[in-house]
Scaffold this motif. Structure first.
Motif, PDB file in Angstrom:
ATOM      1  N   LYS A   1       0.829  -1.196   0.000  1.00 40.79           N
ATOM      2  CA  LYS A   1       0.000   0.000   0.000  1.00 40.79           C
ATOM      3  C   LYS A   1       0.867   1.251   0.000  1.00 40.79           C
ATOM      4  O   LYS A   1       0.642   2.191  -0.760  1.00 40.79           O
ATOM      5  N   ILE A   2       1.879   1.258   0.874  1.00 42.33           N
ATOM      6  CA  ILE A   2       2.752   2.420   0.979  1.00 42.33           C
ATOM      7  C   ILE A   2       3.589   2.575  -0.285  1.00 42.33           C
ATOM      8  O   ILE A   2       3.833   3.685  -0.756  1.00 42.33           O
ATOM      9  N   ALA A   3       4.017   1.457  -0.857  1.00 43.81           N
ATOM     10  CA  ALA A   3       4.801   1.512  -2.089  1.00 43.81           C
ATOM     11  C   ALA A   3       3.999   2.154  -3.220  1.00 43.81           C
ATOM     12  O   ALA A   3       4.503   2.989  -3.975  1.00 43.81           O
ATOM     13  N   VAL A   4       2.726   1.770  -3.333  1.00 38.82           N
ATOM     14  CA  VAL A   4       1.871   2.336  -4.377  1.00 38.82           C
ATOM     15  C   VAL A   4       1.608   3.815  -4.129  1.00 38.82           C
ATOM     16  O   VAL A   4       1.715   4.648  -5.029  1.00 38.82           O
ATOM     17  N   LEU A   5       1.275   4.159  -2.903  1.00 45.09           N
ATOM     18  CA  LEU A   5       0.930   5.543  -2.578  1.00 45.09           C
ATOM     19  C   LEU A   5       2.112   6.488  -2.753  1.00 45.09           C
ATOM     20  O   LEU A   5       1.951   7.610  -3.246  1.00 45.09           O
ATOM     21  N   THR A   6       3.309   6.067  -2.353  1.00 44.56           N
ATOM     22  CA  THR A   6       4.474   6.933  -2.530  1.00 44.56           C
ATOM     23  C   THR A   6       4.807   7.105  -4.009  1.00 44.56           C
ATOM     24  O   THR A   6       5.286   8.157  -4.425  1.00 44.56           O
ATOM     25  N   SER A   7       4.541   6.076  -4.808  1.00 46.31           N
ATOM     26  CA  SER A   7       4.754   6.192  -6.242  1.00 46.31           C
ATOM     27  C   SER A   7       3.785   7.206  -6.846  1.00 46.31           C
ATOM     28  O   SER A   7       4.154   8.023  -7.698  1.00 46.31           O
ATOM     29  N   MET A   8       2.540   7.159  -6.376  1.00 46.69           N
ATOM     30  CA  MET A   8       1.544   8.113  -6.849  1.00 46.69           C
ATOM     31  C   MET A   8       1.948   9.533  -6.484  1.00 46.69           C
ATOM     32  O   MET A   8       1.785  10.466  -7.277  1.00 46.69           O
ATOM     33  N   ALA A   9       2.481   9.706  -5.295  1.00 48.50           N
ATOM     34  CA  ALA A   9       2.937  11.027  -4.872  1.00 48.50           C
ATOM     35  C   ALA A   9       4.062  11.515  -5.778  1.00 48.50           C
ATOM     36  O   ALA A   9       4.107  12.691  -6.163  1.00 48.50           O
ATOM     37  N   PHE A  10       4.954  10.612  -6.108  1.00 43.46           N
ATOM     38  CA  PHE A  10       6.078  10.966  -6.977  1.00 43.46           C
ATOM     39  C   PHE A  10       5.577  11.441  -8.344  1.00 43.46           C
ATOM     40  O   PHE A  10       6.058  12.427  -8.901  1.00 43.46           O
ATOM     41  N   PHE A  11       4.571  10.730  -8.889  1.00 46.73           N
ATOM     42  CA  PHE A  11       3.993  11.137 -10.163  1.00 46.73           C
ATOM     43  C   PHE A  11       3.441  12.553 -10.082  1.00 46.73           C
ATOM     44  O   PHE A  11       3.530  13.331 -11.024  1.00 46.73           O
ATOM     45  N   LYS A  12       2.868  12.871  -8.931  1.00 50.99           N
ATOM     46  CA  LYS A  12       2.219  14.170  -8.772  1.00 50.99           C
ATOM     47  C   LYS A  12       3.217  15.322  -8.813  1.00 50.99           C
ATOM     48  O   LYS A  12       3.036  16.299  -9.542  1.00 50.99           O
TER      49      LYS A  12
END
Length: 338
Positions: free
Chosen positions: A70-81
């Motif tokens: 979950k954290i891996a996915v969410l931090t990746s999404m943040a990076f995209f942002k």
């Protein structure tokens, strides 16, 4: 473990190129996760975004980025942002920054320009409604397999009472598996909470032995407390047997499979003979039924079941109430007489 490459030497403490400012930052904030999040500065930005969905401080616990999907996915999404990625999409003939309105391709989907990111990611990644349990299962392996059987039975019975078919016949079959020929409507001798649990376990398959996981074909709720086919564990996990014992000296009790917890830390059990049906109910360290108090004895699992990281309770296993789950599975309101 999710990608966890050491881009920084363990003894290298500061690397200003990625915003490291404190002793040990180079190693603590080395590249981890799906997009190799690196450096205190990037971890700080990702932490602010991740907290919207998961109450986890990745600055205090940076390794969680490589251990929790979950954290891996969410931090990746943040990076995209905040980064703005380059890609061809939406019919564009050239690569342009995300900030110019062109998305970045992820699988068969696209991330839109930054000012639309927050609205779109909930659809793209289904952050709000994402079934993290199934993601965990796909990444790390299955949780307690007997829960699949129990959930299937609960869905099929839909909260029907033990006095009516099909619940009556099903409950009777659980008891018969445990060599108990009393009717499930017999409150004194036909209590079927433990019978339901053992029947579910007997439908599983231990991949090592090619046989069902260890259990006893007994209708006694206290059987796990003294039978070597079960083992006690110190902390509750998804699918463990939660056992209660009556304080009246009768040697009786109650048991159910742990599905999760409520926000006020009560145990949510998926069990048989709860409200005279199969349903989700919440219990504290003790509860009183028909003026008899039953207290928690402990948590148990089949003796040959090996606990893994995926079995441990996570934030997603916390619910407002057990009725929230009953509604999700279309289980009727419980019997008001019980």
């Amino acid at each position: 473990m999710i990608a966890n490459l050491a881009y920084a030497d363990k003894n290298r403490s500061v690397n200003n190129r990625v915003g490291n400012t404190q002793e040990g930052d180079g190693w603590n904030f080395r590249g981890k996760g799906l997009i190799q999040l690196t450096g205190r500065e990037n971890y700080t930005k990702a932490d602010a975004y991740t907290l919207k969905y998961e109450k986890t401080d990745i600055l205090k616990n940076p390794d969680i980025v490589s251990k929790d999907i979950k954290i891996a996915v969410l931090t990746s999404m943040a990076f995209f942002k905040w980064k703005g990625l380059i890609a061809l999409s939406n019919g564009s003939s050239e690569s342009k920054p995300v900030s110019q309105g062109v998305g970045h391709e992820v699988g068969n989907s696209y991330i839109l320009k930054q000012n639309a990111f927050d609205n779109y990611t909930s659809k793209l990644f289904k952050v709000i409604e994402c079934d993290w349990k199934n993601i965990d299962i796909k990444i790390f392996g299955k949780r307690a397999p007997w829960m699949e059987i129990a959930l299937s039975e609960a869905k099929a019975m839909k909260g029907n009472l033990e006095s009516e078919d099909p619940m009556y016949s099903r409950a009777k079959s659980y008891l018969e598996y445990c060599n108990n020929n009393y009717k499930p409507t017999n409150g004194e001798y036909g209590a079927w909470c433990a019978a339901f649990m053992n029947w579910c376990i007997h439908k599983t398959n231990n991949p090592k032995t090619k046989k069902p996981y260890n259990h006893s074909n007994s209708a006694s709720s206290l059987e796990p407390t003294y039978n070597e086919k079960y083992k006690q564990i110190p902390n509750a996990i998804y699918g463990c047997l939660v056992v209660y014992k009556s304080t009246d000296g009768s040697g009786k009790g109650h048991t159910g499979f742990l599905y999760g917890k409520t926000k006020d830390n009560r145990f949510i059990l998926l069990g048989g003979n709860q409200g005279n049906s199969i349903r989700f109910s919440s219990y504290g360290e003790s509860f009183t039924y028909k003026k008899i108090t039953k207290k928690l004895v402990g948590f148990y699992i089949p003796s040959d079941y090996e606990v893994t990281e995926v079995d441990k309770l996570k934030n997603i296993d916390t619910y407002i109430s057990s009725e929230e789950i009953n509604k999700k599975f279309a289980i009727k309101e419980k019997d008001k007489t019980n």
